[in-house]
Scaffold this motif. Structure first.
Motif, mmCIF file in Angstrom:
data_model
loop_
_atom_site.group_PDB
_atom_site.id
_atom_site.type_symbol
_atom_site.label_atom_id
_atom_site.label_comp_id
_atom_site.label_asym_id
_atom_site.label_seq_id
_atom_site.Cartn_x
_atom_site.Cartn_y
_atom_site.Cartn_z
ATOM 1 N N ALA A 38 10.820 -8.696 -24.731
ATOM 2 C CA ALA A 38 9.941 -8.372 -23.600
ATOM 3 C C ALA A 38 10.681 -7.562 -22.543
ATOM 4 C CB ALA A 38 9.383 -9.658 -22.986
ATOM 5 N N PHE A 39 11.932 -7.917 -22.295
ATOM 6 C CA PHE A 39 12.719 -7.204 -21.295
ATOM 7 C C PHE A 39 13.012 -5.771 -21.750
ATOM 8 C CE2 PHE A 39 17.032 -6.306 -19.435
ATOM 9 C CZ PHE A 39 16.583 -6.092 -18.135
ATOM 10 N N LYS A 40 13.366 -5.618 -23.015
ATOM 11 C CA LYS A 40 13.664 -4.273 -23.517
ATOM 12 C C LYS A 40 12.409 -3.406 -23.551
ATOM 13 C CE LYS A 40 16.361 -1.730 -26.847
ATOM 14 N NZ LYS A 40 17.377 -1.802 -27.916
ATOM 15 N N ASP A 41 11.273 -4.001 -23.900
ATOM 16 C CA ASP A 41 10.014 -3.251 -23.908
ATOM 17 C C ASP A 41 9.704 -2.699 -22.516
ATOM 18 O OD1 ASP A 41 9.685 -3.732 -26.578
ATOM 19 O OD2 ASP A 41 8.185 -5.326 -26.334
ATOM 20 N N LEU A 92 28.183 -13.217 -12.665
ATOM 21 C CA LEU A 92 29.619 -13.232 -12.420
ATOM 22 C C LEU A 92 30.025 -12.043 -11.562
ATOM 23 C CD1 LEU A 92 30.730 -14.393 -15.941
ATOM 24 C CD2 LEU A 92 30.432 -15.753 -13.890
ATOM 25 N N ASN A 93 31.013 -12.260 -10.689
ATOM 26 C CA ASN A 93 31.351 -11.226 -9.709
ATOM 27 C C ASN A 93 32.071 -10.030 -10.331
ATOM 28 O OD1 ASN A 93 33.795 -12.421 -10.230
ATOM 29 N ND2 ASN A 93 34.284 -12.916 -8.107
ATOM 30 N N LYS A 94 32.510 -10.139 -11.572
ATOM 31 C CA LYS A 94 33.118 -9.001 -12.252
ATOM 32 C C LYS A 94 32.300 -8.646 -13.492
ATOM 33 C CE LYS A 94 37.525 -9.661 -10.240
ATOM 34 N NZ LYS A 94 38.827 -9.238 -10.051
ATOM 35 N N ALA A 95 30.985 -8.785 -13.353
ATOM 36 C CA ALA A 95 30.086 -8.465 -14.463
ATOM 37 C C ALA A 95 30.239 -7.001 -14.856
ATOM 38 C CB ALA A 95 28.645 -8.742 -14.053
ATOM 39 N N PRO A 96 30.378 -6.714 -16.161
ATOM 40 C CA PRO A 96 30.528 -5.321 -16.593
ATOM 41 C C PRO A 96 29.251 -4.498 -16.448
ATOM 42 C CG PRO A 96 30.472 -6.790 -18.480
ATOM 43 C CD PRO A 96 30.543 -7.664 -17.272
ATOM 44 N N HIS A 97 28.098 -5.184 -16.330
ATOM 45 C CA HIS A 97 26.816 -4.477 -16.185
ATOM 46 C C HIS A 97 26.073 -5.060 -14.978
ATOM 47 C CE1 HIS A 97 27.858 -4.831 -20.562
ATOM 48 N NE2 HIS A 97 27.782 -3.510 -20.457
ATOM 49 N N PRO A 98 26.580 -4.832 -13.771
ATOM 50 C CA PRO A 98 26.015 -5.499 -12.588
ATOM 51 C C PRO A 98 24.590 -5.098 -12.248
ATOM 52 C CG PRO A 98 27.621 -3.827 -11.941
ATOM 53 C CD PRO A 98 27.719 -3.961 -13.424
ATOM 54 N N ASN A 99 24.267 -3.813 -12.422
ATOM 55 C CA ASN A 99 22.902 -3.364 -12.091
ATOM 56 C C ASN A 99 21.900 -3.858 -13.123
ATOM 57 O OD1 ASN A 99 23.398 -1.513 -9.685
ATOM 58 N ND2 ASN A 99 24.820 -0.638 -11.171
ATOM 59 N N ALA A 100 22.249 -3.763 -14.394
ATOM 60 C CA ALA A 100 21.362 -4.253 -15.450
ATOM 61 C C ALA A 100 21.158 -5.762 -15.312
ATOM 62 C CB ALA A 100 21.933 -3.914 -16.822
ATOM 63 N N SER A 101 22.207 -6.458 -14.891
ATOM 64 C CA SER A 101 22.104 -7.903 -14.696
ATOM 65 C C SER A 101 21.115 -8.226 -13.583
ATOM 66 C CB SER A 101 23.472 -8.493 -14.352
ATOM 67 O OG SER A 101 24.383 -8.279 -15.404
ATOM 68 N N ARG A 102 21.191 -7.487 -12.475
ATOM 69 C CA ARG A 102 20.270 -7.720 -11.360
ATOM 70 C C ARG A 102 18.827 -7.449 -11.774
ATOM 71 N NH1 ARG A 102 24.609 -7.414 -7.782
ATOM 72 N NH2 ARG A 102 24.099 -8.464 -5.814
ATOM 73 N N VAL A 103 18.630 -6.374 -12.523
ATOM 74 C CA VAL A 103 17.271 -6.038 -12.966
ATOM 75 C C VAL A 103 16.747 -7.120 -13.904
ATOM 76 C CG1 VAL A 103 15.904 -4.404 -14.325
ATOM 77 C CG2 VAL A 103 17.534 -3.566 -12.624
ATOM 78 N N PHE A 104 17.609 -7.624 -14.786
ATOM 79 C CA PHE A 104 17.162 -8.675 -15.705
ATOM 80 C C PHE A 104 16.789 -9.944 -14.957
ATOM 81 C CE2 PHE A 104 18.285 -12.562 -18.044
ATOM 82 C CZ PHE A 104 17.238 -12.542 -18.956
ATOM 83 N N VAL A 105 17.648 -10.390 -14.044
ATOM 84 C CA VAL A 105 17.363 -11.627 -13.317
ATOM 85 C C VAL A 105 16.106 -11.469 -12.468
ATOM 86 C CG1 VAL A 105 18.227 -13.287 -11.627
ATOM 87 C CG2 VAL A 105 19.793 -12.298 -13.308
ATOM 88 N N ASN A 106 15.929 -10.318 -11.846
ATOM 89 C CA ASN A 106 14.730 -10.059 -11.052
ATOM 90 C C ASN A 106 13.479 -10.149 -11.923
ATOM 91 O OD1 ASN A 106 13.737 -8.974 -8.294
ATOM 92 N ND2 ASN A 106 12.746 -7.615 -9.772
ATOM 93 N N TRP A 107 13.547 -9.575 -13.127
ATOM 94 C CA TRP A 107 12.398 -9.643 -14.043
ATOM 95 C C TRP A 107 12.190 -11.060 -14.552
ATOM 96 C CZ3 TRP A 107 12.484 -11.030 -19.263
ATOM 97 C CH2 TRP A 107 11.270 -10.882 -19.936
ATOM 98 N N LEU A 108 13.268 -11.747 -14.911
ATOM 99 C CA LEU A 108 13.146 -13.110 -15.443
ATOM 100 C C LEU A 108 12.466 -14.034 -14.450
ATOM 101 C CD1 LEU A 108 13.832 -15.221 -17.639
ATOM 102 C CD2 LEU A 108 15.991 -15.611 -16.438
ATOM 103 N N PHE A 109 12.752 -13.884 -13.154
ATOM 104 C CA PHE A 109 12.189 -14.770 -12.144
ATOM 105 C C PHE A 109 10.794 -14.342 -11.689
ATOM 106 C CE2 PHE A 109 16.248 -16.571 -12.314
ATOM 107 C CZ PHE A 109 16.267 -17.754 -11.597
ATOM 108 N N SER A 110 10.288 -13.256 -12.222
ATOM 109 C CA SER A 110 8.910 -12.856 -11.934
ATOM 110 C C SER A 110 7.958 -13.709 -12.772
ATOM 111 C CB SER A 110 8.704 -11.378 -12.267
ATOM 112 O OG SER A 110 8.757 -11.177 -13.682
ATOM 113 N N ALA A 111 6.663 -13.690 -12.415
ATOM 114 C CA ALA A 111 5.675 -14.435 -13.201
ATOM 115 C C ALA A 111 5.648 -13.923 -14.640
ATOM 116 C CB ALA A 111 4.293 -14.304 -12.557
#
Length: 375
Positions: A81-84, A296-315
């Protein structure tokens, strides 16, 4: 005289007639009314900043997650769903909370920064924050409003490092092949009945922190005295060496009639496969162990991580996760997909907070439950 008056009257009459026959004034045509042009939406600075995060996330193209909550098919459903939606790949590596946190710690200390996010039990992710391994997620757009939430994700951690997204309920489960409905315990106190001696299992309190959570719950709810908690330890037939998944499987396989410390997340997959496992909705309630997520504060993909968490916490995101995991979430606008056999009365659930987590860590590190439940 009269004919002069008649002439004047006649003149006036003619004037009136002529006035009536005069063409009426035609009003000037109305000017066409132009509908007001709606103003273009004004983009707030934070929206522009988030758009940039999304663009950078697509360039990174990947998120790596160490996850207790997204094993197997659950992770596959969320990843698809996230990749779509964003074209970003989510790589999920599943495992129990104790195993995953040890792996994260080792990698962080060795300078191997391969993982972006971790979703584990709340006590475990709080440990990651206190060791300085996490970053704040307070800027996520999905968390600007509190209205959609039963429990706001940052209530446990106002700093925004630890997000809660579902209440993993931990309690007492029964093997329905070994326990008839009429014999099911209705109270925690009934577990102390001699008829259950040697018919209950739980996780090893020396390596499974859930035993310490159970102790904290029983203490906070005034269910048992310390002597009764010790008495409960005498009822156990054995300790399972691993986490809740191992405990759930042992119960399903008939290793015991009852199990203390089974969580809904571990039981659900077994119930879906037809395993004879059922939650007992005891009078005093159960333990609510909020599952936490950190970046994690040294995440190799910080922007993608933020976008994923933002989407995951959406309805949208939590509905995908909830339907696949068969778990309730903290969002009011997401249905509860928990199977009937695993449901418990959430109004009786004691949800752990930050103070509890600190106390549980002291209980666990101090081997309090180990001493009470020595074998």
């Amino acid at each position: 005289m009269w004919h002069k008056r008649l002439s004047i009257v006649a003149v006036i009459a003619v004037f009136v007639v002529l006035a009536g026959c005069a063409p009426k004034a035609v009003p000037a045509p109305a000017k066409p009314v132009t509908a007001p042009t709606s103003a273009a939406p004004v983009q707030r600075p934070e929206d522009a900043a988030w758009d940039k995060v999304v663009q950078e996330a697509k360039k990174e193209g990947k998120v790596v997650s160490y996850s207790f909550s997204m094993p197997g098919d659950v992770g596959n459903a969320v990843s698809k769903a996230f990749k779509d939606k964003y074209g970003i790949t989510l790589e999920t590596i599943g495992g129990t909370s104790p195993v995953l946190i040890q792996r994260i710690r080792a990698e962080q200390l060795q300078g191997q920064f391969a993982v972006d996010i971790g979703d584990l039990s709340s006590g475990r992710v709080v440990e990651l924050k206190t060791t300085g391994f996490t970053a704040s997620l307070k800027d996520l757009p999905v968390l600007r409003e509190r209205a959609p939430w039963y429990t706001y994700p940052f209530d446990m951690d106002p700093d925004g490092h630890v997000l809660m997204y579902y209440p993993n309920v931990v309690g007492v489960f029964a093997n329905t092949n070994l326990v008839k409905p009429a014999d099911e315990p209705k109270s925690w106190l009934e577990l102390l009945d001699p008829k259950w001696k040697g018919k209950i299992i739980t996780g090893d309190p020396g390596i499974n922190q859930v035993a310490s959570f159970i102790y904290q719950f029983l203490k906070k709810k005034n269910v048992y005295t310390d002597s009764q908690t010790k008495q409960l330890g005498g009822q156990f037939s054995k300790y399972t060496p691993g986490g809740q998944p191992d405990l759930s499987r042992a119960l399903a396989q008939g290793d015991s009639a009852l199990a203390v410390g089974v969580d809904q997340a571990s039981a659900n997959s077994l119930i879906a496969q037809g395993a004879p496992v059922k939650a007992l909705d005891l009078k005093e309630g159960a333990l609510g162990l909020p599952m936490g997520l950190v970046m994690l504060n040294k995440a190799p993909h910080p922007n993608a991580s933020r976008v994923f968490v933002n989407w995951l916490f959406s309805a949208e995101g939590l509905k995908v996760w909830s339907e696949a995991a068969k778990q309730a979430t903290y969002r009011k606008d997401v249905p509860d997909f928990t199977p009937a056999a695993a449901k418990m009365d959430l109004s009786k659930v004691y949800t752990m907070g930050f103070t509890d987590l600190d106390e549980v860590n002291n209980i666990y590190n101090g081997k309090v439950v180990v001493d009470l439940w020595k074998k």
